[in-house]
Design a protein around this motif. Sequence first.
Motif, PDB file in Angstrom:
ATOM      1  N   MET A   1       0.862  -1.172   0.000  1.00 40.72           N
ATOM      2  CA  MET A   1       0.000   0.000   0.000  1.00 40.72           C
ATOM      3  C   MET A   1       0.907   1.232   0.000  1.00 40.72           C
ATOM      4  SD  MET A   1      -3.077   1.090   2.630  1.00 40.72           S
ATOM      5  CE  MET A   1      -3.634  -0.561   2.801  1.00 40.72           C
ATOM      6  N   SER A   2       0.516   2.204  -0.787  1.00 35.91           N
ATOM      7  CA  SER A   2       1.348   3.407  -0.907  1.00 35.91           C
ATOM      8  C   SER A   2       1.184   4.296   0.332  1.00 35.91           C
ATOM      9  CB  SER A   2       0.965   4.179  -2.165  1.00 35.91           C
ATOM     10  OG  SER A   2      -0.282   4.803  -1.981  1.00 35.91           O
ATOM     11  N   PRO A   3       2.171   5.134   0.614  1.00 41.62           N
ATOM     12  CA  PRO A   3       2.070   6.052   1.751  1.00 41.62           C
ATOM     13  C   PRO A   3       0.896   7.010   1.640  1.00 41.62           C
ATOM     14  CG  PRO A   3       4.326   5.978   0.913  1.00 41.62           C
ATOM     15  CD  PRO A   3       3.485   5.184  -0.019  1.00 41.62           C
ATOM     16  N   VAL A   4       0.550   7.381   0.435  1.00 42.14           N
ATOM     17  CA  VAL A   4      -0.589   8.290   0.235  1.00 42.14           C
ATOM     18  C   VAL A   4      -1.891   7.598   0.640  1.00 42.14           C
ATOM     19  CG1 VAL A   4      -1.904   9.587  -1.480  1.00 42.14           C
ATOM     20  CG2 VAL A   4       0.592   9.585  -1.579  1.00 42.14           C
ATOM     21  N   MET A   5      -2.051   6.338   0.241  1.00 40.76           N
ATOM     22  CA  MET A   5      -3.244   5.586   0.620  1.00 40.76           C
ATOM     23  C   MET A   5      -3.329   5.396   2.135  1.00 40.76           C
ATOM     24  SD  MET A   5      -5.336   4.979  -1.715  1.00 40.76           S
ATOM     25  CE  MET A   5      -6.368   3.727  -1.027  1.00 40.76           C
ATOM     26  N   LYS A   6      -2.210   5.127   2.774  1.00 36.90           N
ATOM     27  CA  LYS A   6      -2.186   4.997   4.233  1.00 36.90           C
ATOM     28  C   LYS A   6      -2.630   6.298   4.895  1.00 36.90           C
ATOM     29  CE  LYS A   6       1.396   1.462   4.596  1.00 36.90           C
ATOM     30  NZ  LYS A   6       2.746   1.158   5.067  1.00 36.90           N
ATOM     31  N   LEU A   7      -2.157   7.388   4.347  1.00 39.90           N
ATOM     32  CA  LEU A   7      -2.512   8.702   4.888  1.00 39.90           C
ATOM     33  C   LEU A   7      -4.007   8.976   4.710  1.00 39.90           C
ATOM     34  CD1 LEU A   7      -1.294  11.179   6.243  1.00 39.90           C
ATOM     35  CD2 LEU A   7      -0.941  12.138   3.982  1.00 39.90           C
ATOM     36  N   ILE A   8      -4.543   8.622   3.565  1.00 37.18           N
ATOM     37  CA  ILE A   8      -5.975   8.812   3.314  1.00 37.18           C
ATOM     38  C   ILE A   8      -6.804   7.965   4.278  1.00 37.18           C
ATOM     39  CG2 ILE A   8      -7.823   8.386   1.643  1.00 37.18           C
ATOM     40  CD1 ILE A   8      -5.820   9.231  -0.545  1.00 37.18           C
ATOM     41  N   PHE A  11      -6.668   9.513   7.711  1.00 40.52           N
ATOM     42  CA  PHE A  11      -7.476  10.724   7.755  1.00 40.52           C
ATOM     43  C   PHE A  11      -8.957  10.378   7.876  1.00 40.52           C
ATOM     44  CE2 PHE A  11      -9.745  14.216   5.649  1.00 40.52           C
ATOM     45  CZ  PHE A  11      -9.381  15.242   6.503  1.00 40.52           C
ATOM     46  N   ARG A  12      -9.409   9.368   7.115  1.00 35.92           N
ATOM     47  CA  ARG A  12     -10.811   8.951   7.195  1.00 35.92           C
ATOM     48  C   ARG A  12     -11.150   8.456   8.593  1.00 35.92           C
ATOM     49  NH1 ARG A  12     -12.445   5.087   2.556  1.00 35.92           N
ATOM     50  NH2 ARG A  12     -14.433   5.316   3.620  1.00 35.92           N
ATOM     51  N   GLU A  13     -10.272   7.687   9.203  1.00 34.64           N
ATOM     52  CA  GLU A  13     -10.500   7.203  10.568  1.00 34.64           C
ATOM     53  C   GLU A  13     -10.544   8.361  11.551  1.00 34.64           C
ATOM     54  OE1 GLU A  13      -7.740   4.161  11.676  1.00 34.64           O
ATOM     55  OE2 GLU A  13      -8.308   2.873   9.998  1.00 34.64           O
ATOM     56  N   PHE A  14      -9.659   9.317  11.364  1.00 36.78           N
ATOM     57  CA  PHE A  14      -9.646  10.492  12.233  1.00 36.78           C
ATOM     58  C   PHE A  14     -10.974  11.239  12.144  1.00 36.78           C
ATOM     59  CE2 PHE A  14      -8.908  15.086  12.552  1.00 36.78           C
ATOM     60  CZ  PHE A  14      -8.514  15.160  13.875  1.00 36.78           C
ATOM     61  N   ILE A  15     -11.464  11.466  10.932  1.00 37.56           N
ATOM     62  CA  ILE A  15     -12.741  12.161  10.738  1.00 37.56           C
ATOM     63  C   ILE A  15     -13.875  11.380  11.390  1.00 37.56           C
ATOM     64  CG2 ILE A  15     -14.424  12.899   8.986  1.00 37.56           C
ATOM     65  CD1 ILE A  15     -11.958  14.703   9.241  1.00 37.56           C
ATOM     66  N   TYR A  16     -13.851  10.067  11.278  1.00 40.12           N
ATOM     67  CA  TYR A  16     -14.874   9.229  11.895  1.00 40.12           C
ATOM     68  C   TYR A  16     -14.916   9.454  13.408  1.00 40.12           C
ATOM     69  CZ  TYR A  16     -17.093   4.983  13.653  1.00 40.12           C
ATOM     70  OH  TYR A  16     -17.903   4.103  14.323  1.00 40.12           O
ATOM     71  N   TYR A  17     -13.758   9.437  14.052  1.00 43.68           N
ATOM     72  CA  TYR A  17     -13.709   9.628  15.506  1.00 43.68           C
ATOM     73  C   TYR A  17     -14.062  11.048  15.912  1.00 43.68           C
ATOM     74  CZ  TYR A  17     -11.949   4.930  15.997  1.00 43.68           C
ATOM     75  OH  TYR A  17     -11.839   3.567  15.977  1.00 43.68           O
TER      76      TYR A  17
END
Length: 102
Positions: A1-8, A11-17
Amino acid sequence: MSPVMKLIILFREFIYYVHIFIYALRDEMENKPKECNHSWWVYSTAIEDQTLEVECPKCKSLGAVLDPTSKEWAKAFYAPQCPYKWREGNRVHHAINETFNK
């Protein structure tokens, strides 16, 4: 998995919380006025009704003192610039639960 995908994904998990936290906080604030041991502060007057406007800074509830004496009314004139603590909580009518009709 690319670093950009990991970051995305992160970020999605952060927004969820963040959303969970905001909804929990909102629910707590909706229940807070019922549980709050109000500390009323005079912040203004209603000239037409001749009432003192008060707020509880803990839970953000609003209320009014419907029958201020002339001395209390005179002191409240300066409340918009210098709010002060209202010590007679039993005379405050809550805006949430009551209407202010005399």
